[in-house]
Structure formats: structure tokens, C-alpha cells
Design a protein around this motif. Structure first.
Motif, PDB file in Angstrom:
ATOM      1  N   LEU A 103       0.802  -1.213   0.000  1.00 26.77           N
ATOM      2  CA  LEU A 103       0.000   0.000   0.000  1.00 26.77           C
ATOM      3  C   LEU A 103       0.840   1.270   0.000  1.00 26.77           C
ATOM      4  N   ASN A 104       2.000   1.210   0.607  1.00 25.61           N
ATOM      5  CA  ASN A 104       2.888   2.370   0.666  1.00 25.61           C
ATOM      6  C   ASN A 104       4.318   1.904   0.413  1.00 25.61           C
ATOM      7  N   PRO A 105       4.899   2.248  -0.733  1.00 26.06           N
ATOM      8  CA  PRO A 105       6.268   1.781  -1.024  1.00 26.06           C
ATOM      9  C   PRO A 105       7.299   2.294  -0.035  1.00 26.06           C
ATOM     10  N   ALA A 106       7.003   3.381   0.674  1.00 24.13           N
ATOM     11  CA  ALA A 106       7.944   3.914   1.650  1.00 24.13           C
ATOM     12  C   ALA A 106       8.164   2.964   2.818  1.00 24.13           C
ATOM     13  N   LEU A 107       7.258   1.985   3.011  1.00 25.86           N
ATOM     14  CA  LEU A 107       7.381   1.040   4.119  1.00 25.86           C
ATOM     15  C   LEU A 107       8.137  -0.223   3.745  1.00 25.86           C
ATOM     16  N   LEU A 108       8.596  -0.341   2.512  1.00 23.86           N
ATOM     17  CA  LEU A 108       9.332  -1.529   2.086  1.00 23.86           C
ATOM     18  C   LEU A 108      10.623  -1.764   2.874  1.00 23.86           C
ATOM     19  N   PRO A 109      11.347  -0.720   3.334  1.00 25.42           N
ATOM     20  CA  PRO A 109      12.576  -0.998   4.099  1.00 25.42           C
ATOM     21  C   PRO A 109      12.372  -1.839   5.353  1.00 25.42           C
ATOM     22  N   TYR A 110      11.130  -1.966   5.839  1.00 30.89           N
ATOM     23  CA  TYR A 110      10.875  -2.896   6.945  1.00 30.89           C
ATOM     24  C   TYR A 110      11.283  -4.317   6.585  1.00 30.89           C
ATOM     25  N   ASN A 111      11.191  -4.648   5.294  1.00 32.81           N
ATOM     26  CA  ASN A 111      11.417  -6.023   4.840  1.00 32.81           C
ATOM     27  C   ASN A 111      12.889  -6.240   4.516  1.00 32.81           C
ATOM     28  N   SER A 112      13.621  -6.740   5.494  1.00 35.80           N
ATOM     29  CA  SER A 112      15.040  -7.050   5.311  1.00 35.80           C
ATOM     30  C   SER A 112      15.253  -8.485   4.869  1.00 35.80           C
ATOM     31  N   LEU A 113      14.167  -9.264   4.770  1.00 37.24           N
ATOM     32  CA  LEU A 113      14.206 -10.624   4.243  1.00 37.24           C
ATOM     33  C   LEU A 113      13.576 -10.642   2.854  1.00 37.24           C
ATOM     34  N   THR A 114      13.959 -11.619   2.052  1.00 39.22           N
ATOM     35  CA  THR A 114      13.302 -11.808   0.761  1.00 39.22           C
ATOM     36  C   THR A 114      11.922 -12.421   1.004  1.00 39.22           C
ATOM     37  N   ILE A 115      10.915 -11.834   0.389  1.00 38.54           N
ATOM     38  CA  ILE A 115       9.541 -12.289   0.579  1.00 38.54           C
ATOM     39  C   ILE A 115       8.923 -12.631  -0.770  1.00 38.54           C
ATOM     40  N   PHE A 116       8.323 -13.816  -0.852  1.00 39.65           N
ATOM     41  CA  PHE A 116       7.474 -14.166  -1.992  1.00 39.65           C
ATOM     42  C   PHE A 116       6.093 -14.462  -1.447  1.00 39.65           C
ATOM     43  N   THR A 117       5.083 -13.809  -1.988  1.00 37.76           N
ATOM     44  CA  THR A 117       3.723 -13.966  -1.471  1.00 37.76           C
ATOM     45  C   THR A 117       2.729 -14.070  -2.614  1.00 37.76           C
ATOM     46  N   ALA A 118       1.688 -14.837  -2.407  1.00 34.00           N
ATOM     47  CA  ALA A 118       0.630 -15.005  -3.400  1.00 34.00           C
ATOM     48  C   ALA A 118      -0.706 -15.125  -2.687  1.00 34.00           C
ATOM     49  N   GLY A 119      -1.768 -14.632  -3.327  1.00 33.21           N
ATOM     50  CA  GLY A 119      -3.090 -14.675  -2.727  1.00 33.21           C
ATOM     51  C   GLY A 119      -4.158 -15.021  -3.737  1.00 33.21           C
ATOM     52  N   ASN A 162       9.974   0.719  -4.986  1.00 33.46           N
ATOM     53  CA  ASN A 162      11.222   0.854  -4.249  1.00 33.46           C
ATOM     54  C   ASN A 162      10.990   1.747  -3.040  1.00 33.46           C
ATOM     55  N   GLY A 163      11.524   1.317  -1.902  1.00 33.01           N
ATOM     56  CA  GLY A 163      11.446   2.104  -0.682  1.00 33.01           C
ATOM     57  C   GLY A 163      12.821   2.309  -0.081  1.00 33.01           C
ATOM     58  N   VAL A 164      13.105   3.524   0.364  1.00 32.00           N
ATOM     59  CA  VAL A 164      14.412   3.875   0.909  1.00 32.00           C
ATOM     60  C   VAL A 164      14.216   4.553   2.265  1.00 32.00           C
ATOM     61  N   ALA A 165      14.963   4.087   3.276  1.00 26.32           N
ATOM     62  CA  ALA A 165      14.935   4.709   4.598  1.00 26.32           C
ATOM     63  C   ALA A 165      15.937   5.857   4.627  1.00 26.32           C
ATOM     64  N   LEU A 166      15.457   7.073   4.881  1.00 30.29           N
ATOM     65  CA  LEU A 166      16.341   8.231   4.950  1.00 30.29           C
ATOM     66  C   LEU A 166      17.069   8.285   6.288  1.00 30.29           C
ATOM     67  N   ASN A 167      16.388   7.924   7.347  1.00 26.57           N
ATOM     68  CA  ASN A 167      16.977   7.810   8.683  1.00 26.57           C
ATOM     69  C   ASN A 167      16.068   6.897   9.498  1.00 26.57           C
ATOM     70  N   LYS A 168      16.227   6.879  10.814  1.00 26.04           N
ATOM     71  CA  LYS A 168      15.427   5.939  11.612  1.00 26.04           C
ATOM     72  C   LYS A 168      13.963   6.346  11.718  1.00 26.04           C
ATOM     73  N   ASN A 169      13.635   7.575  11.308  1.00 29.08           N
ATOM     74  CA  ASN A 169      12.253   8.055  11.427  1.00 29.08           C
ATOM     75  C   ASN A 169      11.524   8.208  10.094  1.00 29.08           C
ATOM     76  N   PHE A 170      12.236   8.563   9.036  1.00 26.23           N
ATOM     77  CA  PHE A 170      11.593   8.877   7.760  1.00 26.23           C
ATOM     78  C   PHE A 170      12.042   7.912   6.659  1.00 26.23           C
ATOM     79  N   SER A 171      11.085   7.591   5.769  1.00 34.59           N
ATOM     80  CA  SER A 171      11.389   6.806   4.576  1.00 34.59           C
ATOM     81  C   SER A 171      10.507   7.285   3.427  1.00 34.59           C
ATOM     82  N   GLY A 173       9.187   6.346  -0.879  1.00 34.76           N
ATOM     83  CA  GLY A 173       9.047   5.254  -1.841  1.00 34.76           C
ATOM     84  C   GLY A 173       8.431   5.722  -3.137  1.00 34.76           C
ATOM     85  N   LEU A 174       8.672   4.957  -4.188  1.00 32.12           N
ATOM     86  CA  LEU A 174       8.146   5.242  -5.521  1.00 32.12           C
ATOM     87  C   LEU A 174       7.680   3.939  -6.163  1.00 32.12           C
ATOM     88  N   LYS A 175       6.534   4.000  -6.837  1.00 35.78           N
ATOM     89  CA  LYS A 175       6.015   2.830  -7.549  1.00 35.78           C
ATOM     90  C   LYS A 175       5.737   3.195  -8.996  1.00 35.78           C
TER      91      LYS A 175
END
Length: 429
Positions: free
Chosen positions: A65-81, A165-174, A176-178
């Protein structure tokens, strides 16, 4: 072993992507307007919470829903629904039921620099069109036995292949672009089957319109988080996304066909034109509160300016500005429990309300269609990091008094979420 798993999964993913095996959900008369029902970008864990997710991200679930939150994912994820649904549609005189299902999504998240930059690709429907309306009418200057069955129907929808793509600018802000590639087509048919002639043969003139799109769309997002709100265990999250207005390149094919009995007697192409479809901008904002991995609660609000929509003919198709509100949360009793499997299960609950862009029956005097849904779901841990995900929704859209038609619908979402560590640089051979 990691390389083998990586290669197999990537090949399977690409094969499925290229096949574009996205089917139809159940029929709905509301999909006759605009480009049909717009699909939510939320994954199954979002759907279980009413659709929230613009502000809240987790390491175990991909945030779509928000590409800015992608940096939370430090593991490779494959998902299907996968989605299955049933709709009961009624008006003042009759009712009917139908059901269907389709592939909901395929998505892959890859940490380029874990904790700093994560990239994601995915395939899912953008919109869905599936309806059929029929009624009988008399035919002028004929006997009473002759009548025409007028049928209007549509199928298909637009699909989307996206790269986020999501990029963390610092510990508070990130941030993203889709980038989304929109493709596929919608087909609409209008035919009049004339019945009741003495020779027993029916005559059906049919008008077919196929509208295809192929173009790019862009959206972006920002996210903020602040630890130690109220006490040292509560984190405050906020997120904002913006979908840019898009003038999507389109092609329209119109043809006629004359059926005598079941045989095609005359077929003719009337036109093949190039043009565009205008998809409106949208703004979504959300806030949430999180207590570690134990619980999350939040609210999302989405505004979309559907009055700016234009179909291939340049008409707004009677669409009005819409808004969507979602409220929900999740709870995990003890994600690290070794004695109780049920304590490691994540439970979700949510509610959503939408003032949809559809106006029935009359765009000038009618009321906008309302949609209310109650959602719940859970994730069952599998192995160390992965899960099986479930979400259920019971909803109602429209009302007989306001829109002449109402739907009671039931949705079931099933999927899996596979987490693993790929591309690890070995220190020792």
C-alpha cells in the motif's frame, strides 16, 4: 541451496507473470460503470484489518500500500493470494446469486540493502468488469408473439505489473516510488435477440466494443515513525501516498455481427481507433500505533477525484468523487512462544466504509452507492518465518431504496507468505 531455491522461485514467478493468469471474480452490475471495480493494492494481511496499511509495516509481510514502508522487509519475501467470493444481488422484484474466484496477486520483495533499501515487483488486477443485464421488450409493427431480448454484458478488466522501491532516509523517515505498467482489455457487448417468428429462427444483431490499454502510471509515498510514544513500548506511525493522475493510452475496436439462429451471417468491423482514458489522482493517509510485535491498531482514509475520470469517448460516465475509510488492527499473543502454537498466531479484525464513485440509476438525481464491510482474518506460522494467511469479509453495497440494486457479498482470501534469506555472502567455504 540458497542459490537453487532462488533460481527455482524466480523462474516460477516469471513464468506465471508472463502467462497473466488472472481470472474473473463474481458478477456485479456495478462493474458496468467506468472501468469496473478498482482492486485494492492491499495484501491478505491488510484485508483482514479492513484494508489498513498505509502507515504500518512489519518485517514478515510485504507492504503493497505504501512503497515507503518496504525498508521494513530485510528478508526476501514471496507472497501469493487467491480470492473467492459470492454475491447475492436483488432489486424490488427479483434476486439472484453468483460466485467466482481469481488469482489475487503475486509479489516478490528483495532487500537491496537490508534495512535501507528494498525493491518489490508484483502482478495483480487493477480493475474487474463482469456483468450481464437482460430484459424483454416488444418489437414495433410485429405480432404480439415477437419480442426482443436485450442483453448488455461486459467482461475482462485491466491488469497491472508494478515495480516499487522504498528507501529509509533515517530511523524516522522513509520514502518510496512505484511504477505501474497497466495493460489488458475490457469487452462490452450489446445484442438484441429477436424471437417469436413463425419460422422458429431467432435473429441477433450484436455490437462488440473492446477497449485495450498499454501505458505507465506513477505513485509515491512517505512514512514516519516515532518510538516511545506514551511509554517506551508504543510506536507512532504515519503514512501518506499519492497516485498521480494518468492519461492512459488506449485502443478501441468496434465490430458488429449478425447471428441467424446460432450461425454468424454477417460480421463487419466498424472502427479501430486510438485515444486515451483518464484515471484520476488519489490521496491516502493513515496513522497507527504499534506495541512491538504484539499489536497494531490504525486508520486509513483515501480520497479519489473520480469526477476527473474520462472514458475513451471523453465522458465521465456519471462517476463522482469517492472516499474510503478503514479501521482495524492485529494481535499476536506471543510471537516467540515455544509452548503454544495458538499464541504465535496473528489475529486480525477491521471494518471499512466507502462512498463509491458509482451513481445508480440516474447520475443526475441518484445517490452514490455506499459499501460497508466487516473483515477478520489470521496468519498461521509455518516454519521459522513464513505463514499461511486468511482473510474474510462480509459486506453490503448499494440499497434498493437509493440505487434500485443492492448486493450482499462474501469474500474469502487465502494465501501464503514465504520469507527467507537470499544472496548471503559466505564468510567461509
Amino acid at each position: 541451496m540458497y542459490k537453487l531455491k532462488s533460481g527455482i522461485l524466480l523462474v516460477v514467478t516469471l513464468c506465471v507473470f508472463t502467462s497473466v493468469a488472472i481470472g474473473q471474480a463474481s458478477k456485479s452490475p456495478f462493474t458496468s460503470r467506468g472501468i469496473g471495480d478498482i482492486n485494492s493494492m492491499g495484501l491478505i494481511h491488510n484485508k483482514g484489518m479492513g484494508g489498513i496499511g498505509v502507515s504500518n509495516g512489519t518485517p514478515w509481510n510485504l507492504n503493497n500500500l505504501n512503497p515507503a514502508l518496504l525498508p521494513y522487509n530485510s528478508l526476501t519475501i514471496f507472497t501469493a493470494g487467491f480470492l473467492g467470493e459470492k454475491r447475492n444481488i436483488s432489486n424490488a422484484t427479483t434476486s439472484e446469486s453468483n460466485s467466482g474466484g481469481n488469482l489475487g496477486y503475486l509479489a516478490l520483495g528483495l532487500p537491496i540493502k537490508p534495512g535501507k533499501w528494498t525493491s518489490s515487483i508484483g502482478l495483480m488486477p487493477y480493475s474487474n468488469v463482469d456483468y450481464q443485464n437482460s430484459y424483454y421488450t416488444s418489437v414495433a409493427n410485429t405480432s404480439d408473439s415477437v419480442r426482443a431480448l436485450i442483453t448488455s454484458q461486459g467482461s475482462g478488466g485491466f491488469n497491472q505489473l508494478y515495480w516499487s522501491n522504498g528507501v529509509a532516509l533515517n530511523k524516522n523517515f522513509s520514502v518510496g516510488l512505484k511504477i505501474t505498467y497497466l495493460f489488458s482489455s475490457i469487452e462490452r457487448e450489446l445484442n438484441n435477440t429477436i424471437e417469436g417468428f413463425s419460422d422458429g429462427i431467432s435473429y441477433t444483431p450484436n455490437l462488440l466494443t473492446r477497449t485495450s490499454v498499454s501505458d505507465f502510471m506513477f505513485s509515491g509515498g512517505v512514512a514516519f515513525r516515532k518510538d516511545s510514544i506514551f511509554n517506551n513500548k508504543i510506536r507512532f506511525n504515519a503514512g501518506l501516498t499519492y497516485d498521480m493522475k494518468a492519461n492512459v493510452k488506449a485502443k478501441r475496436y468496434i465490430a458488429t455481427e449478425q447471428l441467424v439462429g446460432n450461425q454468424a451471417a454477417i460480421a463487419d468491423t466498424l472502427s479501430y481507433d486510438r485515444g486515451e482514458i483518464v484515471l484520476p489522482q488519489a490521496l491516502t493517509a493513515g496513522i497507527s500505533f504499534t506495541n512491538g510485535y504484539k499489536w497494531t491498531a490504525g486508520i486509513d482514509v483515501k480520497l479519489q477525484q473520480w469526477s476527473d475520470f474520462r472514458n475513451f469517448r471523453g465522458s465521465d460516465d456519471g462517476m463522482k468523487n469517492s472516499y474510503h475509510i478503514a479501521l482495524g488492527g492485529e494481535f499476536t499473543p506471543d510471537y516467540a512462544s515455544v509452548n503454544s502454537y495458538l499464541k504465535r498466531v496473528t489475529y486480525r479484525l477491521g471494518v471499512n466504509y466507502e462512498n463509491t464513485p458509482y451513481v445508480l440509476p440516474n447520475p443526475e438525481t441518484g445517490k452514490q452507492v455506499k459499501d460497508l464491510g466487516i473483515n477478520f482474518g489470521w496468519s498461521l506460522p509455518v516454519g521459522r518465518l513464513s505463514s499461511l494467511d486468511f482473510a474474510f469479509k462480509v459486506g453490503k453495497r448499494g440499497s434498493i431504496s437509493d440505487n434500485t440494486i443492492e448486493e450482499d457479498y462474501y469474500q474469502v482470501n487465502l494465501g501464503f507468505n514465504f520469507n527467507d534469506q537470499w544472496f548471503i555472502k559466505r564468510k567461509y567455504d
